[in-house]
Design an enzyme around this catalytic site. Structure first.
Site, PDB file in Angstrom:
ATOM      1  N   ASP A  11       0.865  -1.175   0.000  1.00 36.28           N
ATOM      2  CA  ASP A  11       0.000   0.000   0.000  1.00 36.28           C
ATOM      3  C   ASP A  11       0.905   1.229   0.000  1.00 36.28           C
ATOM      4  O   ASP A  11       2.119   1.118   0.228  1.00 36.28           O
ATOM      5  CB  ASP A  11      -0.892  -0.013   1.264  1.00 36.28           C
ATOM      6  CG  ASP A  11      -1.786   1.211   1.357  1.00 36.28           C
ATOM      7  OD1 ASP A  11      -2.429   1.570   0.352  1.00 36.28           O
ATOM      8  OD2 ASP A  11      -1.840   1.843   2.439  1.00 36.28           O
ATOM      9  N   SER A  12       0.296   2.390  -0.200  1.00 35.03           N
ATOM     10  CA  SER A  12       1.078   3.630  -0.105  1.00 35.03           C
ATOM     11  C   SER A  12       1.542   3.863   1.329  1.00 35.03           C
ATOM     12  O   SER A  12       2.387   4.717   1.564  1.00 35.03           O
ATOM     13  CB  SER A  12       0.210   4.810  -0.548  1.00 35.03           C
ATOM     14  OG  SER A  12      -0.881   4.955   0.340  1.00 35.03           O
ATOM     15  N   CYS A  74      -4.338  -1.434  -1.987  1.00 32.89           N
ATOM     16  CA  CYS A  74      -4.461   0.017  -2.179  1.00 32.89           C
ATOM     17  C   CYS A  74      -5.383   0.221  -3.380  1.00 32.89           C
ATOM     18  O   CYS A  74      -5.079  -0.264  -4.484  1.00 32.89           O
ATOM     19  CB  CYS A  74      -3.077   0.596  -2.457  1.00 32.89           C
ATOM     20  SG  CYS A  74      -3.081   2.349  -2.865  1.00 32.89           S
ATOM     21  N   GLU A 152      -2.066   8.202   8.613  1.00 32.85           N
ATOM     22  CA  GLU A 152      -0.604   8.015   8.600  1.00 32.85           C
ATOM     23  C   GLU A 152       0.076   8.680   9.800  1.00 32.85           C
ATOM     24  O   GLU A 152       1.103   8.214  10.269  1.00 32.85           O
ATOM     25  CB  GLU A 152       0.001   8.581   7.309  1.00 32.85           C
ATOM     26  CG  GLU A 152      -0.268   7.758   6.082  1.00 32.85           C
ATOM     27  CD  GLU A 152       0.424   6.392   6.078  1.00 32.85           C
ATOM     28  OE1 GLU A 152       1.605   6.322   6.412  1.00 32.85           O
ATOM     29  OE2 GLU A 152      -0.255   5.402   5.760  1.00 32.85           O
ATOM     30  N   CYS A 184     -10.977   3.349  -0.024  1.00 31.19           N
ATOM     31  CA  CYS A 184      -9.548   3.545   0.237  1.00 31.19           C
ATOM     32  C   CYS A 184      -9.228   2.711   1.472  1.00 31.19           C
ATOM     33  O   CYS A 184      -9.973   2.745   2.460  1.00 31.19           O
ATOM     34  CB  CYS A 184      -9.275   5.024   0.493  1.00 31.19           C
ATOM     35  SG  CYS A 184      -7.626   5.354   1.173  1.00 31.19           S
ATOM     36  N   HIS A 186      -7.165   2.993   3.762  1.00 27.24           N
ATOM     37  CA  HIS A 186      -6.896   3.710   5.026  1.00 27.24           C
ATOM     38  C   HIS A 186      -8.191   3.966   5.814  1.00 27.24           C
ATOM     39  O   HIS A 186      -8.159   4.112   7.028  1.00 27.24           O
ATOM     40  CB  HIS A 186      -6.250   5.074   4.741  1.00 27.24           C
ATOM     41  CG  HIS A 186      -4.784   5.019   4.447  1.00 27.24           C
ATOM     42  ND1 HIS A 186      -4.294   4.595   3.240  1.00 27.24           N
ATOM     43  CD2 HIS A 186      -3.697   5.331   5.215  1.00 27.24           C
ATOM     44  CE1 HIS A 186      -2.962   4.666   3.263  1.00 27.24           C
ATOM     45  NE2 HIS A 186      -2.583   5.096   4.448  1.00 27.24           N
TER      46      HIS A 186
HETATM   47  N1  DGL Z   1      -4.687   3.172   0.861  1.00 27.93           N
HETATM   48  C1  DGL Z   1      -4.665   3.876  -0.391  1.00 27.93           C
HETATM   49  C2  DGL Z   1      -5.927   3.537  -1.192  1.00 27.93           C
HETATM   50  O1  DGL Z   1      -6.568   2.536  -0.897  1.00 27.93           O
HETATM   51  C3  DGL Z   1      -4.391   5.288  -0.080  1.00 27.93           C
HETATM   52  C4  DGL Z   1      -4.114   6.156  -1.219  1.00 27.93           C
HETATM   53  C5  DGL Z   1      -3.226   7.304  -0.924  1.00 27.93           C
HETATM   54  O2  DGL Z   1      -2.067   7.077  -0.539  1.00 27.93           O
HETATM   55  O3  DGL Z   1      -3.683   8.422  -1.188  1.00 27.93           O
HETATM   56  O4  DGL Z   1      -6.305   4.207  -2.108  1.00 27.93           O
END
Ligand code: DGL
Length: 272
Positions: A11-12, A74, A152, A184, A186
């Site tokens: 993931d990011s 992600c 985050e 998302c 997160h």
């Molecule tokens: N967890 C990522 C997603 O599902 C986050 C994206 C981001 O880093 O903006 O889209």
């Protein structure tokens, strides 16, 4: 590569932990390698080409570590890069589904909310899924700007998070939605606040359990499931610090204590 090889997940940043928590339920004996690209987070506002390049480097890193399949945990990376990853590498990739299908099939008010990043809304997966399943449904969509950063930084229970969510959710409530799709990975960490501010009749749709079931199905179909009785391990890697991953693992109600041996590795350079 053998059945003992790990499952890769990336993931990011910390969002993919909402998917890992479900994978630990559906595939509890597997070894996992989690890569958080926290040094490049957020992905949401980045152009698709950049996300494809970053996802490519992370997939190489995970495959070099012996991963037998990779879960792209992600939505934004799935939207931009899943076709590229599947066409480039010889192992199975499981991506995130926007979950518009279950919300559209179950809505009684014929109105649903979708909260996701700009990158996810721009992707063909979102556009095609909406066309296919939500053509007769009113979709009230909202970019969750700022929410990823709050998770985050460990501020997912803060007044700031609550105020921002109220700003995003109130117009959806006015739209008479009865389902809200978390587009998302997160956002599931914001569910405690969402439960506080959403009327009781609005169902929160988190695609993570369905993605974990799909990962199990693909692992079984490819005869990739683990077949030993050793203590499984999870290795966490980050392109900056793993501190937030450790904090969420210890404090989120999504994680019950697991028997996995866990290790953390900071400041990993990818795309060298
Ligand atoms: N967890 C990522 C997603 O599902 C986050 C994206 C981001 O880093 O903006 O889209």
């Amino acid at each position: 590569m053998s059945n003992d090889s790990p499952i890769g997940i990336f993931d990011s940043g910390a969002g993919g932990l909402s998917v890992l928590s479900e994978l630990l339920k559906t595939l509890p004996n597997e070894n996992y390698i989690y890569f958080a690209d926290s040094g490049n987070c957020p992905y949401g506002p980045k152009p698709a080409d950049t996300i494809i390049a970053l996802s490519d480097c992370i997939a190489r890193f995970l495959i070099d570590k012996g991963c037998k399949l990779i879960v792209v945990a992600c939505n934004t990376a799935t939207a931009a890069a899943i076709d590229h990853l599947r066409a480039t590498f010889p192992i199975p990739f499981i991506g995130m589904e926007p979950a518009i299908k279950p919300a559209s099939l179950n809505t009684k008010t014929k109105s649903i909310g979708v909260l996701a990043t700009a990158g996810t809304f721009k992707g063909k997966l979102y556009i095609e899924t909406s066309k296919k399943y939500a053509s007769d449904v009113n979709v009230c969509y909202q970019i969750g700007e700022g929410l990823v950063e709050l998770v985050e930084s460990g501020n997912m229970h803060s007044a700031e998070a609550e105020n921002l969510l109220r700003k995003y959710i109130n117009p959806m409530i006015d739209c008479n939605i009865d389902h809200i799709v978390l587009g998302c990975t997160h956002y599931p960490f914001l569910i405690p606040i969402l439960q506080k501010i959403l009327p009781k009749n609005i169902e929160i749709v988190d695609p993570a359990p369905a993605v974990a079931r799909q990962a199990k199905h693909i692992a079984e179909q490819n005869s990739l499931c683990i077949n030993h009785g050793k203590t499984p391990h999870i290795e966490f890697y980050s392109s900056s610090s793993t501190a937030i991953l450790e904090k969420i693992m210890q404090t989120s109600a999504r994680f019950s204590p697991s028997s996995h041996k866990i290790s953390f590795f900071d400041n990993i350079e990818i795309c060298k």
